[in-house]
Write a protein that holds these residues in place. Structure first.
Motif, PDB file in Angstrom:
ATOM      1  N   ARG A  14      61.316  70.174  66.503  1.00  0.00           N
ATOM      2  CA  ARG A  14      59.989  70.510  65.970  1.00  0.00           C
ATOM      3  C   ARG A  14      59.924  70.217  64.478  1.00  0.00           C
ATOM      4  NH1 ARG A  14      58.590  74.674  63.142  1.00  0.00           N
ATOM      5  NH2 ARG A  14      60.378  75.972  63.752  1.00  0.00           N
ATOM      6  N   THR A  20      54.767  73.025  62.582  1.00  0.00           N
ATOM      7  CA  THR A  20      55.044  74.459  62.506  1.00  0.00           C
ATOM      8  C   THR A  20      55.025  75.024  63.933  1.00  0.00           C
ATOM      9  OG1 THR A  20      52.718  75.067  62.325  1.00  0.00           O
ATOM     10  CG2 THR A  20      53.910  74.612  60.269  1.00  0.00           C
ATOM     11  N   GLN A  21      55.520  76.250  64.084  1.00  0.00           N
ATOM     12  CA  GLN A  21      55.469  76.896  65.401  1.00  0.00           C
ATOM     13  C   GLN A  21      54.020  77.035  65.869  1.00  0.00           C
ATOM     14  OE1 GLN A  21      57.617  80.633  65.061  1.00  0.00           O
ATOM     15  NE2 GLN A  21      59.587  79.666  65.517  1.00  0.00           N
ATOM     16  N   ALA A  22      53.134  77.346  64.934  1.00  0.00           N
ATOM     17  CA  ALA A  22      51.720  77.520  65.275  1.00  0.00           C
ATOM     18  C   ALA A  22      51.109  76.207  65.768  1.00  0.00           C
ATOM     19  CB  ALA A  22      50.950  78.048  64.071  1.00  0.00           C
ATOM     20  N   GLU A  23      51.464  75.100  65.110  1.00  0.00           N
ATOM     21  CA  GLU A  23      50.911  73.798  65.502  1.00  0.00           C
ATOM     22  C   GLU A  23      51.417  73.385  66.888  1.00  0.00           C
ATOM     23  OE1 GLU A  23      50.305  71.743  61.096  1.00  0.00           O
ATOM     24  OE2 GLU A  23      52.239  71.566  62.149  1.00  0.00           O
ATOM     25  N   ALA A  25      52.467  75.404  69.217  1.00  0.00           N
ATOM     26  CA  ALA A  25      51.860  76.331  70.176  1.00  0.00           C
ATOM     27  C   ALA A  25      50.442  75.898  70.532  1.00  0.00           C
ATOM     28  CB  ALA A  25      51.856  77.743  69.604  1.00  0.00           C
ATOM     29  N   GLU A  26      49.673  75.485  69.518  1.00  0.00           N
ATOM     30  CA  GLU A  26      48.293  75.066  69.739  1.00  0.00           C
ATOM     31  C   GLU A  26      48.227  73.837  70.640  1.00  0.00           C
ATOM     32  OE1 GLU A  26      44.291  73.824  67.181  1.00  0.00           O
ATOM     33  OE2 GLU A  26      46.161  74.346  66.149  1.00  0.00           O
ATOM     34  N   LYS A  27      49.136  72.883  70.405  1.00  0.00           N
ATOM     35  CA  LYS A  27      49.141  71.653  71.209  1.00  0.00           C
ATOM     36  C   LYS A  27      49.504  71.917  72.668  1.00  0.00           C
ATOM     37  CE  LYS A  27      50.419  68.715  67.252  1.00  0.00           C
ATOM     38  NZ  LYS A  27      49.208  67.877  67.186  1.00  0.00           N
ATOM     39  N   ALA A  29      48.922  74.883  74.150  1.00  0.00           N
ATOM     40  CA  ALA A  29      48.030  75.955  74.636  1.00  0.00           C
ATOM     41  C   ALA A  29      48.815  77.216  75.016  1.00  0.00           C
ATOM     42  CB  ALA A  29      47.204  75.473  75.819  1.00  0.00           C
ATOM     43  N   THR A  31      51.011  80.765  72.966  1.00  0.00           N
ATOM     44  CA  THR A  31      50.986  81.557  71.739  1.00  0.00           C
ATOM     45  C   THR A  31      52.148  81.159  70.826  1.00  0.00           C
ATOM     46  OG1 THR A  31      52.364  83.320  72.681  1.00  0.00           O
ATOM     47  CG2 THR A  31      49.980  83.505  72.987  1.00  0.00           C
ATOM     48  N   GLU A  32      51.970  81.455  69.559  1.00  0.00           N
ATOM     49  CA  GLU A  32      53.034  81.181  68.585  1.00  0.00           C
ATOM     50  C   GLU A  32      54.281  82.008  68.911  1.00  0.00           C
ATOM     51  OE1 GLU A  32      53.724  81.407  63.723  1.00  0.00           O
ATOM     52  OE2 GLU A  32      51.702  81.630  64.566  1.00  0.00           O
TER      53      GLU A  32
END
Length: 294
Positions: A14, A20-23, A25-27, A29, A31-32
């Motif tokens: 990653r 980032t973990q958030a990015e 996670a978003e890709k 679908a 949660t972070e």
């Protein structure tokens, strides 16, 4: 399958892909927190996420399961190992789930059984059920009078009991020697019309005898009936006992005998536990008479 090793590898890839973990996670679908749990080795991504996750991290599924990049020379060998590891992992996860479900099932069974016992106790006391484990159509037995406060109604029930016992003795055939008539009943309604009382009830009865120190049943039944009691000169006298006709006329005669509300409650006799309560009461009398609990 080494979850911690795989987690460290996911984190490394990653970062290499500048996400980032958030990015990530978003890709995907998710949660972070899910991504954080993967990278910390707490759990694994769902199998359905393997391909999209590997695509985002620019690795193969074989790399992901191995927790490292596999060179071409060892690719086939690692692929075979990872297939076995994946099957083993899936089997263990399924086993964990089945083990975790067992306590829940046991708790549910205990809860339902407890509710059943509470409802049964309510029914024994002639009260409506709380949890409806017998169905919410249970109709409590009509409360009979207190001899100290309702002397007239108590006398009415006393006359009813005496009449049923005498009629039962008449029907006892004594084919097997000393036969004994036992009964219990559920009163659904007591209606008064001038000096007449009409009692709608279901009578549960058994005729028993003793053979080789064992209680045998000669006859038994559950009989819907309407008993008319007349009050004359301050005395109660049973003037009529009506029961439904047999065969095709049974239901039409029931409709003639009972009010619709009473009839509806009687129809639930075998479904709301009333028959079991009367049978229990009957068995207690039989046990007492033949000293079966001694």
């Amino acid at each position: 399958m080494d979850q911690k090793k795989i987690g460290r590898f996911i984190a490394q890839c990653r970062k290499e892909n500048k996400m980032t973990q958030a990015e990530l996670a978003e890709k995907l679908a998710v949660t972070e927190k899910s991504v954080s749990n993967w990278e910390n080795g707490r759990n694994m991504p769902d199998l359905s996420l393997f391909k999209p996750l590997c695509s985002l991290l620019n690795i193969t599924v074989n790399d992901l399961i191995s927790g490292e990049r596999i060179d071409a020379a060892n690719y086939q060998q690692k692929a075979e190992e990872n297939i076995i590891n994946t099957i083993d992992y899936a089997h263990k996860q399924a086993h964990k789930v089945s083990i975790s479900i067992i306590p829940l099932i046991l708790i549910l069974i205990i809860m339902v059984f407890t509710c059943y016992l509470i409802d049964l106790n309510q029914m024994k006391q002639g009260k409506r059920t709380i949890f409806s484990t017998w169905g919410n159509k249970y109709a409590p037995i009509v409360e009979v009078a207190n001899p100290e406060t309702d002397t007239e109604e108590f006398e009415l029930i006393t006359v009813l009991d005496k009449y049923i016992e005498e009629e039962g003795k008449k029907d006892t055939r004594n084919y097997y020697g000393d036969e004994k008539y036992f009964y219990s009943y559920k009163i659904y309604d007591i209606s008064e019309n001038k000096n007449n009382y009409e009692i709608a009830m279901i009578l549960c009865y058994k005729t028993c005898y003793l053979e080789n120190n064992e209680v045998k049943t000669d006859s038994s039944g559950n009989l819907p009936c309407k008993i008319t009691i007349e009050k004359a000169k301050d005395k109660f006298v049973v003037t009529e006992m009506t029961s439904p006709k047999d065969g095709n006329e049974y239901y039409s005669s029931m409709e003639e005998m009972f009010a619709s509300k009473v009839l509806k409650e009687m129809e639930n006799y075998y479904f709301d536990g009333s028959n079991l309560l009367l049978d229990y009461s009957l068995q207690q009398k039989i046990n007492l008479y033949y000293h079966l609990n001694d």
